[in-house]
Design an enzyme around this catalytic site. Structure first.
Site, PDB file in Angstrom:
ATOM      1  CG  ASP A 229      18.898 -80.516 103.090  1.00 57.36           C
ATOM      2  OD1 ASP A 229      20.140 -80.610 103.055  1.00 57.36           O
ATOM      3  OD2 ASP A 229      18.141 -81.481 103.305  1.00 57.36           O
ATOM      4  CE  LYS A 236      17.852 -82.351 100.109  1.00 59.19           C
ATOM      5  NZ  LYS A 236      17.136 -83.564 100.509  1.00 59.19           N
ATOM      6  NE  ARG A 310      17.494 -88.303 110.096  1.00 61.27           N
ATOM      7  CZ  ARG A 310      16.901 -89.241 109.357  1.00 61.27           C
ATOM      8  NH1 ARG A 310      17.032 -90.494 109.676  1.00 61.27           N
ATOM      9  NH2 ARG A 310      16.171 -88.899 108.312  1.00 61.27           N
TER      10      ARG A 310
END
Length: 334
Positions: A229, A236, A310
């Site tokens: 991720d 990030k 999610r």
């Protein structure tokens, strides 16, 4: 790991005496002054994962283990505090406690050494506790080992395809049916899983494993399988991205649990769903303020592409819930 559990003692095997708050004072009084002074100096307490060696005239004569919290994790922690060698339990344990001791001891020896060439360190070995359920020990240790190996594998060697191959091998070993949905079928049936993973050259997948009798209670496990991720277009920073190979920990856990359930031949109808993707800022990556349609039919506006977990779980859980299983568990790093 299981190789650290051996069948016989040898001439150098040290006994392990297990004590707790109730038994420790009486045991201590039975020892000589030298041992009592040693215990005072070592600050040993009869608590979980505490261990110390008791010296004798020619070296250690026994190991003392605090068993107030005699979980597998306490045993694993205690074992790691002892030097290499062979040990045996000098205290009789009931079956459950003996099994936990053996599980913890074996897990303490876990090493992810796939990329290492140097020889392993000398082992800490335990003579099998007499009452331990050896089959249960093997099942649990192997299942946890599978999950740990998957989590520790670098993302460069574990993409969505490799996660799917792991599930296929697991299914083949237990007579389970494994279906992998990808490409156009994934885009049509599970659009949010597809959207999150489309920025990577390694295409997303939905893994669906089924095992067990149709008449048994239904148990469905859903595990988040983001193999890496980056945050997507909402990238990030370096510190936040450093350990993101582990963002598929949920997938690893449900695959390990599935192995444990199938090895034990539990009377359940098992289903395992793993949406597995790589969240990268590629040319076709989904964007902030994109509106995605979910499998459930609801639309979702994206405010941050780093909220990918999610999204993929929403499609997988919609699929899981459609069958109304008796028990539905999802596992994710969020």
């Amino acid at each position: 790991m299981l190789s650290t559990l051996v069948t016989r003692k040898n001439a150098k095997t040290l006994p392990i005496v297990v004590v707790d708050d109730a038994s420790f004072p009486g045991w201590r009084k039975q020892q000589g002054k030298a041992v009592q002074r040693w215990l005072d100096a070592s600050t040993f307490e009869p608590r979980g994962n505490r261990a110390t060696l008791i010296p004798g005239a020619r070296g250690p004569k026994l190991a003392l283990f605090g068993s107030k919290d005699a979980s597998p994790w306490a045993w694993a922690g205690a074992a790691q505090r002892l030097p290499p060698g062979r040990y045996r339990l000098d205290t009789e344990l009931e079956e459950a406690a003996a099994t936990d001791a053996a599980i913890g001891w074996a897990l303490s020896a876990y090493r992810f050494d796939r990329y290492k060439s140097e020889a392993a360190a000398a082992p800490r070995e335990l003579v099998w506790p007499k009452a331990a359920d050896r089959a249960e020990v093997a099942r649990v240790v192997e299942a946890i080992g599978l999950a740990r190996d998957l989590i520790n594998t670098p993302a460069g060697d574990l993409g969505p395809a490799e996660v799917a191959e792991t599930a296929k091998r697991l299914g083949a070993a237990h007579g389970a049916k494994v279906t992998v949905t990808h490409g156009k079928r994934l885009e049509a049936g599970y659009p949010m899983i597809h959207a999150v993973g489309r920025g990577s050259a390694r295409g997303p997948r939905l893994i669906d494993l089924r095992w067990g009798s149709k008449d048994a209670p239904s148990v469905t496990l859903v595990g988040k399988g983001v193999v890496f991720d980056s945050g997507g277009l909402d990238l990030k920073n370096a510190a936040g991205m450093l350990r993101m190979k582990k963002d598929m920990g949920g997938a690893a856990i449900v695959l390990g649990l599935a192995k444990l359930i199938m090895d034990a031949e539990l009377p359940v109808r098992l289903r395992v769903l793993v949406p597995t993707v790589e969240n990268l800022p590629g040319a076709d990556a989904y964007r902030p303020l994109d509106v995605l349609r979910s499998k459930h039919g609801k639309t979702v506006e994206i405010s941050n592409t780093d909220a990918e977990g999610r999204l993929i779980l929403a499609d997988a859980l919609a699929e899981a819930d459609a069958e109304r299983p008796d028990l539905l568990i999802d596992v994710a790093t969020l």
